[in-house]
Structures are given as C-alpha cells and as structure tokens.
Design a protein around this motif. Structure first.
Motif, PDB file in Angstrom:
ATOM      1  N   UNK A 318     -61.299 -34.105 -20.015  1.00  0.00           N
ATOM      2  CA  UNK A 318     -60.513 -35.230 -19.495  1.00  0.00           C
ATOM      3  C   UNK A 318     -59.305 -34.709 -18.717  1.00  0.00           C
ATOM      4  N   UNK A 319     -58.665 -33.652 -19.204  1.00  0.00           N
ATOM      5  CA  UNK A 319     -57.544 -33.071 -18.457  1.00  0.00           C
ATOM      6  C   UNK A 319     -58.000 -32.596 -17.084  1.00  0.00           C
ATOM      7  N   UNK A 320     -59.191 -32.014 -17.026  1.00  0.00           N
ATOM      8  CA  UNK A 320     -59.717 -31.557 -15.735  1.00  0.00           C
ATOM      9  C   UNK A 320     -59.946 -32.733 -14.799  1.00  0.00           C
ATOM     10  N   UNK A 321     -60.446 -33.834 -15.325  1.00  0.00           N
ATOM     11  CA  UNK A 321     -60.675 -35.011 -14.480  1.00  0.00           C
ATOM     12  C   UNK A 321     -59.348 -35.586 -13.980  1.00  0.00           C
ATOM     13  N   UNK A 322     -58.365 -35.629 -14.861  1.00  0.00           N
ATOM     14  CA  UNK A 322     -57.051 -36.139 -14.464  1.00  0.00           C
ATOM     15  C   UNK A 322     -56.445 -35.230 -13.401  1.00  0.00           C
ATOM     16  N   UNK A 323     -56.553 -33.911 -13.596  1.00  0.00           N
ATOM     17  CA  UNK A 323     -56.016 -32.970 -12.603  1.00  0.00           C
ATOM     18  C   UNK A 323     -56.718 -33.152 -11.263  1.00  0.00           C
ATOM     19  N   UNK A 328     -54.637 -31.601  -8.375  1.00  0.00           N
ATOM     20  CA  UNK A 328     -54.127 -30.344  -8.953  1.00  0.00           C
ATOM     21  C   UNK A 328     -55.304 -29.406  -9.230  1.00  0.00           C
ATOM     22  N   UNK A 329     -55.690 -28.591  -8.242  1.00  0.00           N
ATOM     23  CA  UNK A 329     -56.858 -27.727  -8.400  1.00  0.00           C
ATOM     24  C   UNK A 329     -56.622 -26.639  -9.432  1.00  0.00           C
ATOM     25  N   UNK A 330     -55.411 -26.128  -9.501  1.00  0.00           N
ATOM     26  CA  UNK A 330     -55.117 -25.116 -10.519  1.00  0.00           C
ATOM     27  C   UNK A 330     -55.234 -25.735 -11.910  1.00  0.00           C
ATOM     28  N   UNK A 331     -54.759 -26.951 -12.061  1.00  0.00           N
ATOM     29  CA  UNK A 331     -54.892 -27.647 -13.336  1.00  0.00           C
ATOM     30  C   UNK A 331     -56.338 -27.895 -13.705  1.00  0.00           C
ATOM     31  N   UNK A 332     -57.166 -28.171 -12.687  1.00  0.00           N
ATOM     32  CA  UNK A 332     -58.598 -28.349 -12.933  1.00  0.00           C
ATOM     33  C   UNK A 332     -59.187 -27.096 -13.577  1.00  0.00           C
ATOM     34  N   UNK A 333     -58.930 -25.943 -12.970  1.00  0.00           N
ATOM     35  CA  UNK A 333     -59.528 -24.701 -13.466  1.00  0.00           C
ATOM     36  C   UNK A 333     -58.985 -24.306 -14.828  1.00  0.00           C
ATOM     37  N   UNK A 334     -57.704 -24.529 -15.043  1.00  0.00           N
ATOM     38  CA  UNK A 334     -57.146 -24.230 -16.368  1.00  0.00           C
ATOM     39  C   UNK A 334     -57.811 -25.086 -17.446  1.00  0.00           C
ATOM     40  N   UNK A 335     -57.986 -26.372 -17.158  1.00  0.00           N
ATOM     41  CA  UNK A 335     -58.592 -27.276 -18.137  1.00  0.00           C
ATOM     42  C   UNK A 335     -60.063 -26.938 -18.361  1.00  0.00           C
ATOM     43  N   UNK A 336     -60.785 -26.634 -17.296  1.00  0.00           N
ATOM     44  CA  UNK A 336     -62.200 -26.284 -17.458  1.00  0.00           C
ATOM     45  C   UNK A 336     -62.356 -24.992 -18.242  1.00  0.00           C
ATOM     46  N   UNK A 337     -61.430 -24.055 -18.056  1.00  0.00           N
ATOM     47  CA  UNK A 337     -61.475 -22.816 -18.845  1.00  0.00           C
ATOM     48  C   UNK A 337     -61.251 -23.123 -20.321  1.00  0.00           C
ATOM     49  N   UNK A 338     -60.333 -24.038 -20.611  1.00  0.00           N
ATOM     50  CA  UNK A 338     -60.102 -24.428 -22.002  1.00  0.00           C
ATOM     51  C   UNK A 338     -61.348 -25.083 -22.599  1.00  0.00           C
ATOM     52  N   UNK A 356     -67.117 -31.490 -11.632  1.00  0.00           N
ATOM     53  CA  UNK A 356     -65.722 -31.543 -11.193  1.00  0.00           C
ATOM     54  C   UNK A 356     -65.475 -30.526 -10.086  1.00  0.00           C
ATOM     55  N   UNK A 357     -66.126 -29.376 -10.139  1.00  0.00           N
ATOM     56  CA  UNK A 357     -65.972 -28.421  -9.035  1.00  0.00           C
ATOM     57  C   UNK A 357     -66.610 -28.965  -7.749  1.00  0.00           C
ATOM     58  N   UNK A 358     -67.701 -29.683  -7.879  1.00  0.00           N
ATOM     59  CA  UNK A 358     -68.258 -30.350  -6.698  1.00  0.00           C
ATOM     60  C   UNK A 358     -67.243 -31.324  -6.119  1.00  0.00           C
ATOM     61  N   UNK A 359     -66.543 -32.016  -6.979  1.00  0.00           N
ATOM     62  CA  UNK A 359     -65.585 -33.031  -6.555  1.00  0.00           C
ATOM     63  C   UNK A 359     -64.408 -32.420  -5.806  1.00  0.00           C
ATOM     64  N   UNK A 360     -63.933 -31.258  -6.269  1.00  0.00           N
ATOM     65  CA  UNK A 360     -62.722 -30.674  -5.680  1.00  0.00           C
ATOM     66  C   UNK A 360     -63.027 -29.499  -4.755  1.00  0.00           C
ATOM     67  N   UNK A 361     -64.306 -29.206  -4.521  1.00  0.00           N
ATOM     68  CA  UNK A 361     -64.653 -28.091  -3.657  1.00  0.00           C
ATOM     69  C   UNK A 361     -64.452 -26.742  -4.313  1.00  0.00           C
ATOM     70  N   UNK A 362     -64.703 -26.657  -5.602  1.00  0.00           N
ATOM     71  CA  UNK A 362     -64.534 -25.408  -6.336  1.00  0.00           C
ATOM     72  C   UNK A 362     -65.786 -24.555  -6.324  1.00  0.00           C
ATOM     73  N   UNK A 363     -65.796 -23.539  -7.166  1.00  0.00           N
ATOM     74  CA  UNK A 363     -66.884 -22.558  -7.215  1.00  0.00           C
ATOM     75  C   UNK A 363     -68.050 -23.119  -8.033  1.00  0.00           C
ATOM     76  N   UNK A 364     -68.888 -23.905  -7.392  1.00  0.00           N
ATOM     77  CA  UNK A 364     -70.041 -24.499  -8.071  1.00  0.00           C
ATOM     78  C   UNK A 364     -71.060 -23.429  -8.435  1.00  0.00           C
TER      79      UNK A 364
END
Length: 475
Positions: A318-323, A328-338, A356-364
């Motif tokens: 949920x934190x990743x979705x909120x980020x 907040x892409x850095x917040x996304x990755x921190x939350x997904x790591x958790x 969520x990485x698809x959503x923010x353009x991350x490393x899918x």
C-alpha cells in the motif's frame, strides 16, 4: 449461616460435619417437581460454562432430591462461578462451599471439585489435592487461574480424554490446533462431543478452520450460526462472488440507523474497492487493516508518515501504491523492497512489484527475473489469499493476464517460478513421505520453523489422515 452452626451437624465421631441439611435450609423450600432439571441437563450447562443456569438447576436438585452426584456437581459449579459473582449470589457462600468441600474429602470423584473450590478461594496448594495423575479438568482451570498457558494446554488434552464435551478444554485445544496449522484437528475438536454447535466460541474456531481449509460454504454457515455476520459477508464477497452472494454480503454489511461498526465499515470499503462501488471511510477505526483500506481509497491524499509505521507486506505494498500516486519513485522502490523482505516468496508481492513498476516506468524486467527465480513449492506454500481483513485481491487487483496484455513476456504468468530454495526443498522432502501420518508430522515441523505458510496449512489439511475424536494422552 456460620461454620460454628455447621459444626453442630457432625455426622459421627471423627468425621467432618455434614453441611447438606444446613445448605438445604439456606436454599429454602423445595421447588415444584416440574421445575427440577434432569441430571444430564445441569451437567451440560456446567460443561458449556453456563454456570448461572447450572447453579439454579443444581440448587433445585439438591433441595428436591439431594443425590450424591448433585452435591458433587453443586460444588463443581460453585467453584466455577466468576469471583465477582460469588459475592453477589453464586451457587454457595464461601462458608457453605468450604464446608461441603471438607465433607467431600475421600469421596470418589470429589478431588477435582474440591481442588477447584480451594483454587477459587485463592488457596495456592489446591493442586496438592489432585495427586500426580487424573482430574485434568481441574488442573486445566487451576493452571488458567495461575496464568500458566503451557500447563493449561497440556491439561486440556487430558481433560478431553476424561470428558470429550468439556467446552473450555475444547476451546483451548482447538485454538492451539489453529495456531499450529492443524486444521483437521481444530475442526474435529470444535465438535466437542456434540456440544460444539451450542458454544459460540467453538463455532468460531470451527468456522475459521473451515475457512482456512478452503471449505468456504461450511465456514460461512458456521459463521452465520455463531452470529458473526461480518465474517460471513467477507467470505461471500471474497470467494466465488456472484450477484446473489454480493447482494447478501451488502445486506449483511449495510449500516443501520446508527451507522456501521468498524468491522462492517472495513469490509464495506474493501467490497466497494473490489467491485467498483462507492467507497466510504465512515466508521473505520484506527486498526492496521482500516489504515490500509483508507489509504487505498484515497492514495493521492494518504498520510505517508502514518503508513510508514504499519508492519507487514500488505502495508508495504500500500505504501508503494501511495508513493506511486504521489509521484515518489524512490518511495515506490523503498516500499517494494520492504514488501519483498517481508514475503520474499509471496506471489501477490511479486505481482504488485510488476504492476507498480509498470505504472511508474520502473524496472519491470528485474521484477520478472526475481519472480521467475522463486521456488514454485515455496510460492505455493505461502499462498495468495492473505488475511480476510487485508485481502490481497483488493491490494493487488491486477492479474497476470492483464499485466501480460500490457507488456508481453513469457515470465508474466503465475507458473513462471522455476528456482529452488531451502524451504521449498523441505516441503518436497515432507511431501515425498508416503505414510499419511508421518507426512502430516513433517509438514507440521516445517510450519513450526516457518509460520505463515497458508498454502502448506491447506495442503496438510487436504492430505491429512483421519483424526481421533480426542487426544490419545492418558489423563
């Protein structure tokens, strides 16, 4: 009535005073025969923990008939009256109960009631009355009064050997079976010699065990019998939802004139999020599930600081979705790591990372590589349902099919994992055991070391041998 008067009722030289005539006089006139319950009826009330009703019935019996068993049961019921009620009209006064306990010394089957009575009065040596073996129902209650959970669990197993209908013993053994992931034993114990359907606490244990075992219709029926409408509604909208089931769930969760209590408000919100309803946060409390539901309903305006304090993989997702909603892409990755740290083999966690990485353009591609590297048996052992109060289906609604349509990749599927790890190896070793009882024990050993493997709990249930109706421990 004083002990001095009771002493005048001595029944012979050297024998303890017989308090029964004084007790009968204290209780008053004999009731009409039609109002005197049968011995089996008062015994069931004692076993069910309906002590006030048991006391009333036993007082009527000792005045009307006064059989030895009636007196023994009267002392037993009096010992089980809650301490605060004993001074406001329990079965017996402390003086009369103590006199009856003294008079019962040496009589067959009186050790347990005498020990329970002494323990109820705060006597720290009550266990000495019982000797080394037997009377486990009394040992159970004395252990509980002392706060000794391990001794209570051990005594509860013996108490069920002595009396399979002891509801308190059934509850303790059933809860322990649930905690250990032994669903078959929890279901069996909850029947409690036929008294289970009349004990709400056992109906709840049965319902939870059936739910975790995938017996959803039986679980919903058990929750209904226990009057737990919100629990029933959760199953109806989370498992095999149909228009009819969703309508019934909505009815069960509907607010009354005063609104909705927090559990109904929570599931009403999850249901709205799952099925495109109108989400409302009214009535939510400060619990972790409520905090996650509130954040999912308004991710863009969620309190990131409050979410950071919530534990578990669900909260991290949920934190990743909120980020993501707040850019907040850095917040996304921190939350997904958790989330991955909390549940490294959790399929919903890996699906959330991809979505969520698809959503923010991350490393899918990296997320898919991590997913494909998982041990498939470990993944299956974790399962996908999660808590009813924090359903993964609402937290990660994207399916692998939907994700593959957005980015085709051969790893974008539920059966992509092909790796191996230590937990998966332990599961395969246990599964290879041919004898059902030994295999179940091996699964149990894995679960003791690695709790939270809901899928393995289900597999253990589905492959379990038939269970005995009571413990095989000698009382």
């Amino acid at each position: 009535m004083t002990l001095v008067l009771l002493a005048l009722l001595a029944c012979g030289p050297g024998a303890p005073p017989d308090p029964r005539p004084a007790i009968v006089r204290d209780l008053g006139a004999a009731p009409p025969p039609a109002s005197v319950p049968a011995p089996s009826a008062v015994e069931e009330r004692v076993l069910l923990g309906q002590i006030a009703a048991a006391c009333a019935g036993l007082r009527a019996r000792v005045v009307a008939e006064g059989l030895d068993e009636d007196w023994r049961m009267l002392l037993l019921a009096a010992a089980r009256v809650p301490a605060q009620a004993r001074t406001t009209g329990g079965c017996l006064t402390d003086a009369l109960g103590s006199a009856l306990a003294t008079w019962g010394e040496g009589k067959p089957r009186w050790r347990g009631p005498r020990a329970e009575w002494k323990a109820a009065l705060g006597d720290g040596d009550a266990l000495a009355i019982l000797g080394e073996r037997g009377d486990d129902a009394a040992r159970l209650r004395i252990a509980l009064a002392k706060g000794d959970g391990d001794a209570a669990r051990f005594a509860a197993e013996g108490a069920l050997v002595e009396e399979p209908r002891d509801v308190l013993a059934c509850r303790i053994v059933g809860l322990a079976a649930l905690a250990e992931g032994d669903l078959a034993w929890a279901i069996e114990t909850s029947a409690c010699g036929g008294l289970g359907p009349r004990a709400p606490e056992l109906l709840r244990i049965r319902a939870e065990a059936l739910d975790r075992a995938g017996e959803f219709e039986a679980a919903a029926a058990a929750y209904a019998a226990a009057g737990l409408d919100v629990h029933r509604a959760a199953i109806l909208y989370q498992e095999s939802p149909t228009p009819e089931r969703l309508a019934e769930a909505a009815h069960l969760l509907a607010p009354d004139a005063t609104g909705r209590p927090p559990p109904a408000a929570l599931h009403g919100l999850w249901m709205a999020l799952l099925y495109s309803g109108e989400p409302s946060t009214a009535g939510l409390d400060a619990s972790v599930p409520a905090g996650l539901a509130r954040a999912m309903a308004s991710a863009g305006g969620a309190d990131v600081t409050a979410l950071a304090a919530l534990p578990g993989a669900q909260a991290a997702v949920v934190r990743a979705r909120v980020a993501a909603a707040q850019g907040d892409r850095l917040g996304v990755e921190d939350a997904l790591a958790d989330a991955l740290t909390a549940e490294p083999a959790g399929e919903p966690v890996h699906r959330a990372r991809v979505a969520i990485r698809l959503l923010v353009g991350g490393d899918v591609g990296g997320a898919l590589a991590d997913w494909a590297a998982q041990d498939p048996d470990h993944v299956a052992a974790v399962g996908t349902r999660g808590s009813r109060d924090m359903p993964w289906a609402a937290l990660v609604p994207e399916t692998w099919g939907e994700l593959a349509a957005r980015r085709p990749d051969p790893r974008m599927r539920s059966d992509a994992p092909s790796g191996a790890d230590a937990i998966g190896s332990q599961i395969r070793t246990a599964r290879a055991i041919s004898e059902a009882g030994a295999r179940s024990d091996a699964f149990s050993a894995v679960l003791r070391v690695h709790p939270g493997l809901d899928g393995l709990v289900l597999e253990r249930y589905q492959s379990a041998p038939s269970v005995a109706s009571v413990s095989d421990r000698d009382p």
